[in-house]
Write a protein that holds these residues in place. Structure first.
Motif, short mmCIF file in Angstrom:
data_model
loop_
_atom_site.label_atom_id
_atom_site.label_comp_id
_atom_site.label_asym_id
_atom_site.label_seq_id
_atom_site.Cartn_x
_atom_site.Cartn_y
_atom_site.Cartn_z
N SER A 43 0.88 -1.38 0.03
CA SER A 43 -0.02 0.11 -0.04
C SER A 43 0.77 1.25 0.23
O SER A 43 0.27 2.34 -0.03
N TRP A 212 -3.97 2.73 1.64
CA TRP A 212 -4.60 1.85 0.91
C TRP A 212 -4.25 2.32 -0.38
O TRP A 212 -4.25 3.45 -0.80
N ASP A 213 -3.44 1.31 -1.34
CA ASP A 213 -3.03 1.69 -2.79
C ASP A 213 -2.47 3.02 -2.94
O ASP A 213 -2.69 3.70 -3.71
N SER A 217 -6.27 6.15 3.85
CA SER A 217 -7.60 6.01 3.64
C SER A 217 -8.49 6.74 4.77
O SER A 217 -9.64 7.08 4.71
#
Ligand SMILES: Nc1ncnc2c1ncn2[C@@H]1O[C@H](COP(=O)(O)OP(=O)(O)O)[C@@H](O)[C@H]1O
Ligand SMILES: [Mg+2]
Length: 225
Positions: A43, A212-213, A217
């Protein structure tokens, strides 16, 4: 202390298969406190930490550290900054196998004098490694003791920021909590950034940043980003 703007990291820029590791977010980090960074594998947690600590240069964006833009520093300036202000702890301890725990800590001291030895002893003793342990080589210590010695080494020059990338990933829970106690104590005066997969070790964190990615987030224990 850190003002991060639009931080972007793209690996393999020259290739067709580009990897977007950091998606261009903003983040501000204080002078002290225990900050957790949590998120699934891939991530972007390590990439973020390496950019903040000048081990990697982001593709785009700004990182202002105490009023100074650090993404454009020359290699020699980055080295000085890291040596003077930052400490590092990794999942693996990276202690020198043929040196005692005490020597492993002392050898990292900027001022490698008798005073450094006394300081190294104080640190190790504070982390539960008394004379019996600090004369031992890494292989003769438990995993938790090795990691605490590695943290003592990271602290010997009183870094303003301690970067810890999965410092407890190789430890059982009891040792993981002992390591987190040491980091929590340090965070009263310095900034401690801890990357982890394990939410349970972050129960005393002042703030938890979720990734996240390649993006943030959400957060708990803190203001929205
Ligand atoms: N040196 C590299 N070259 C190419 N891709 C990389 C490199 N380092 C990391 N990546 C990729 O960047 C993304 C983020 O990786 P990383 O920061 O290591 O995440 P995390 O620490 O959260 O597991 C992943 O897709 C990873 O495969
Ligand atoms: Mg990682």
């Amino acid at each position: 202390m850190f003002e991060i703007k639009n931080i972007t990291m793209i690996y393999n820029m020259e290739k067709t298969e580009k990897v977007y590791a950091l998606g261009g977010f903003d983040l501000t980090l204080p002078d002290s406190g225990l900050i957790g960074i949590i998120g699934p594998s891939g991530s972007g947690k390590s990439t973020l930490m390496y950019c903040l600590s000048t081990l990697k240069k982001p593709t785009d964006g700004n990182i202002i550290y105490n009023g100074r833009e650090i993404t454009t520093l020359r290699d020699s300036e980055r080295e000085v900054l890291r040596r003077n202000e930052f400490g590092f702890v990794f999942q693996r301890h990276f202690l020198v196998p043929y040196m005692s725990a005490l020597d492993n800590v002392t050898v990292a001291a900027a001022d490698n004098s008798g005073e450094a030895v006394e300081k190294a002893k104080r640190l190790l003793e504070g982390f539960g490694l008394g004379e019996r342990e600090y004369k031992k080589r890494p292989a003769q210590l438990s995993g938790g003791q090795r990691q605490r010695a590695a943290i003592a080494r990271a602290m010997i020059n009183d870094p303003k920021v301690l970067f810890a990338d999965e410092p407890t990933a190789a430890l059982d829970h009891e040792n993981a909590f002992a390591v987190m106690d040491v980091l929590k104590e340090y965070s009263k005066t310095g900034l401690v950034l801890v990357i982890t997969h394990d939410r349970s070790i972050l129960k005393h964190a002042d703030r938890v940043i979720e990734m996240w990615d390649g993006n943030l987030s959400s957060e708990r224990n803190g203001e929205a980003v």
